[in-house]
Design a protein around this motif. Structure first.
Motif, PDB file in Angstrom:
ATOM      1  N   ASP A   2       0.688  -1.087   0.025  1.00 56.87           N
ATOM      2  CA  ASP A   2       0.134  -0.128   0.045  1.00 56.87           C
ATOM      3  C   ASP A   2       0.838   1.187  -0.057  1.00 56.87           C
ATOM      4  N   VAL A   3       1.960   1.068   0.642  1.00 54.30           N
ATOM      5  CA  VAL A   3       2.822   2.502   0.831  1.00 54.30           C
ATOM      6  C   VAL A   3       3.584   2.733  -0.614  1.00 54.30           C
ATOM      7  N   LEU A   4       3.999   1.574  -1.196  1.00 59.16           N
ATOM      8  CA  LEU A   4       4.572   1.575  -2.648  1.00 59.16           C
ATOM      9  C   LEU A   4       3.391   2.030  -3.616  1.00 59.16           C
ATOM     10  N   ARG A   5       2.279   1.694  -3.508  1.00 57.44           N
ATOM     11  CA  ARG A   5       1.194   2.061  -4.295  1.00 57.44           C
ATOM     12  C   ARG A   5       1.109   3.667  -4.337  1.00 57.44           C
ATOM     13  N   THR A   6       0.880   4.080  -2.960  1.00 56.89           N
ATOM     14  CA  THR A   6       0.656   5.484  -2.570  1.00 56.89           C
ATOM     15  C   THR A   6       1.833   6.447  -3.118  1.00 56.89           C
ATOM     16  N   VAL A   7       3.072   5.998  -2.444  1.00 56.33           N
ATOM     17  CA  VAL A   7       4.390   6.926  -2.794  1.00 56.33           C
ATOM     18  C   VAL A   7       4.960   6.735  -4.411  1.00 56.33           C
ATOM     19  N   ARG A   8       4.887   5.574  -4.879  1.00 60.86           N
ATOM     20  CA  ARG A   8       5.150   5.074  -6.269  1.00 60.86           C
ATOM     21  C   ARG A   8       6.807   5.498  -6.283  1.00 60.86           C
ATOM     22  N   PHE A   9       7.666   5.041  -5.456  1.00 60.36           N
ATOM     23  CA  PHE A   9       8.972   5.025  -5.472  1.00 60.36           C
ATOM     24  C   PHE A   9       9.825   5.007  -6.881  1.00 60.36           C
ATOM     25  N   VAL A  12      13.555   0.916  -5.307  1.00 62.22           N
ATOM     26  CA  VAL A  12      13.256   0.345  -3.885  1.00 62.22           C
ATOM     27  C   VAL A  12      14.746  -0.539  -3.803  1.00 62.22           C
ATOM     28  N   HIS A  48       6.541  -2.732  -7.955  1.00 61.65           N
ATOM     29  CA  HIS A  48       7.736  -1.696  -8.308  1.00 61.65           C
ATOM     30  C   HIS A  48       7.863  -1.457  -9.859  1.00 61.65           C
TER      31      HIS A  48
END
Length: 122
Positions: A2-9, A12, A48
Protein backbone atom coordinates in the motif's frame (compact mmCIF):
# COMPACT_ATOMS: atom_id res chain seq x y z
CA UNK A 1 2.51 -2.70 -0.95
CA UNK A 2 0.00 0.00 0.00
CA UNK A 3 2.85 2.41 0.78
CA UNK A 4 4.49 1.63 -2.55
CA UNK A 5 1.20 2.21 -4.39
CA UNK A 6 0.78 5.57 -2.62
CA UNK A 7 4.34 6.91 -2.80
CA UNK A 8 5.29 5.32 -6.16
CA UNK A 9 9.03 5.16 -5.51
CA UNK A 10 11.38 5.24 -8.50
CA UNK A 11 13.77 2.94 -6.68
CA UNK A 12 13.41 0.40 -3.92
CA UNK A 13 16.05 -1.41 -1.94
CA UNK A 14 14.37 -4.45 -0.48
CA UNK A 15 15.31 -7.93 0.57
CA UNK A 16 13.67 -10.82 2.36
CA UNK A 17 14.32 -11.49 6.02
CA UNK A 18 17.29 -13.68 6.78
CA UNK A 19 17.79 -14.83 10.36
CA UNK A 20 21.21 -13.92 11.74
CA UNK A 21 22.54 -16.28 14.37
CA UNK A 22 23.06 -14.66 17.75
CA UNK A 23 20.29 -12.09 17.24
CA UNK A 24 16.95 -12.12 19.09
CA UNK A 25 15.04 -12.21 15.80
CA UNK A 26 16.70 -15.48 14.80
CA UNK A 27 15.06 -17.35 17.66
CA UNK A 28 11.63 -15.73 17.81
CA UNK A 29 8.72 -18.14 17.42
CA UNK A 30 6.38 -17.96 14.43
CA UNK A 31 9.03 -17.39 11.75
CA UNK A 32 7.59 -16.68 8.31
CA UNK A 33 8.46 -19.63 6.03
CA UNK A 34 11.06 -19.05 3.32
CA UNK A 35 8.61 -19.58 0.40
CA UNK A 36 6.29 -16.93 1.87
CA UNK A 37 9.18 -14.47 2.27
CA UNK A 38 10.25 -15.06 -1.33
CA UNK A 39 6.70 -14.65 -2.66
CA UNK A 40 6.17 -11.40 -0.74
CA UNK A 41 9.42 -9.95 -2.05
CA UNK A 42 8.50 -10.93 -5.60
CA UNK A 43 5.10 -9.21 -5.24
CA UNK A 44 6.92 -6.06 -4.12
CA UNK A 45 9.31 -6.20 -7.08
CA UNK A 46 6.47 -6.87 -9.54
CA UNK A 47 4.48 -3.88 -8.29
CA UNK A 48 7.56 -1.68 -8.31
CA UNK A 49 8.35 -2.68 -11.90
CA UNK A 50 4.82 -1.77 -12.97
CA UNK A 51 5.01 1.62 -11.24
CA UNK A 52 8.40 2.49 -12.70
CA UNK A 53 7.28 1.50 -16.18
CA UNK A 54 4.19 3.73 -15.86
CA UNK A 55 6.27 6.64 -14.59
CA UNK A 56 8.78 6.20 -17.42
CA UNK A 57 6.01 5.98 -20.03
CA UNK A 58 4.66 9.32 -18.79
CA UNK A 59 7.97 10.92 -19.81
CA UNK A 60 7.75 9.85 -23.47
CA UNK A 61 7.48 13.00 -25.58
CA UNK A 62 9.11 15.21 -22.97
CA UNK A 63 12.37 17.08 -23.23
CA UNK A 64 14.94 16.28 -20.54
CA UNK A 65 18.52 17.19 -19.80
CA UNK A 66 20.85 14.19 -19.62
CA UNK A 67 24.34 13.91 -18.19
CA UNK A 68 26.27 11.56 -20.49
CA UNK A 69 28.10 8.87 -18.49
CA UNK A 70 29.65 6.77 -21.24
CA UNK A 71 28.90 4.18 -23.87
CA UNK A 72 25.82 2.03 -23.43
CA UNK A 73 26.43 -1.67 -22.77
CA UNK A 74 24.40 -2.60 -25.85
CA UNK A 75 26.76 -0.60 -28.07
CA UNK A 76 25.93 1.99 -30.69
CA UNK A 77 24.52 4.35 -28.08
CA UNK A 78 25.47 6.36 -25.03
CA UNK A 79 24.22 6.03 -21.50
CA UNK A 80 23.39 8.80 -19.11
CA UNK A 81 20.98 10.02 -16.46
CA UNK A 82 18.31 12.67 -16.28
CA UNK A 83 18.26 15.29 -13.53
CA UNK A 84 15.80 12.95 -11.80
CA UNK A 85 18.41 10.13 -11.96
CA UNK A 86 16.52 8.10 -14.57
CA UNK A 87 18.83 5.92 -16.68
CA UNK A 88 18.78 6.91 -20.36
CA UNK A 89 20.00 5.23 -23.53
CA UNK A 90 20.95 8.08 -25.87
CA UNK A 91 20.69 7.12 -29.53
CA UNK A 92 22.67 8.59 -32.42
CA UNK A 93 24.74 11.11 -30.49
CA UNK A 94 28.40 12.08 -30.72
CA UNK A 95 28.51 13.57 -27.23
CA UNK A 96 31.14 12.72 -24.63
CA UNK A 97 31.00 11.68 -20.99
CA UNK A 98 30.37 14.73 -18.84
CA UNK A 99 28.29 16.54 -21.48
CA UNK A 100 24.86 17.86 -20.50
CA UNK A 101 22.59 17.15 -23.45
CA UNK A 102 19.02 18.27 -24.17
CA UNK A 103 17.14 15.19 -25.37
CA UNK A 104 13.67 14.16 -26.40
CA UNK A 105 12.44 11.00 -24.72
CA UNK A 106 11.23 8.70 -27.51
CA UNK A 107 10.53 5.44 -25.66
CA UNK A 108 10.25 3.95 -22.20
CA UNK A 109 11.54 0.64 -20.98
CA UNK A 110 10.82 -0.97 -17.65
CA UNK A 111 13.73 0.65 -15.85
CA UNK A 112 15.12 3.15 -18.36
CA UNK A 113 14.34 5.69 -21.05
CA UNK A 114 15.38 5.94 -24.69
CA UNK A 115 16.21 9.39 -26.05
CA UNK A 116 17.47 11.31 -29.06
CA UNK A 117 19.89 14.23 -28.87
CA UNK A 118 17.84 17.31 -29.82
CA UNK A 119 20.80 18.88 -31.67
CA UNK A 120 21.10 15.90 -34.05
CA UNK A 121 17.73 16.39 -35.70
CA UNK A 122 16.58 19.95 -35.07
Amino acid sequence: LDVLRTVRFDQVYAFKFSPRSGTPAATLPGQVPEPVRAERLQRLFDLHGQIVQERNAALVGSRQEVLVEGTHPRGGALSGRTRGNKPVMLLDSARRPGDLVPVDIVAARKFSLVARDVSRYS
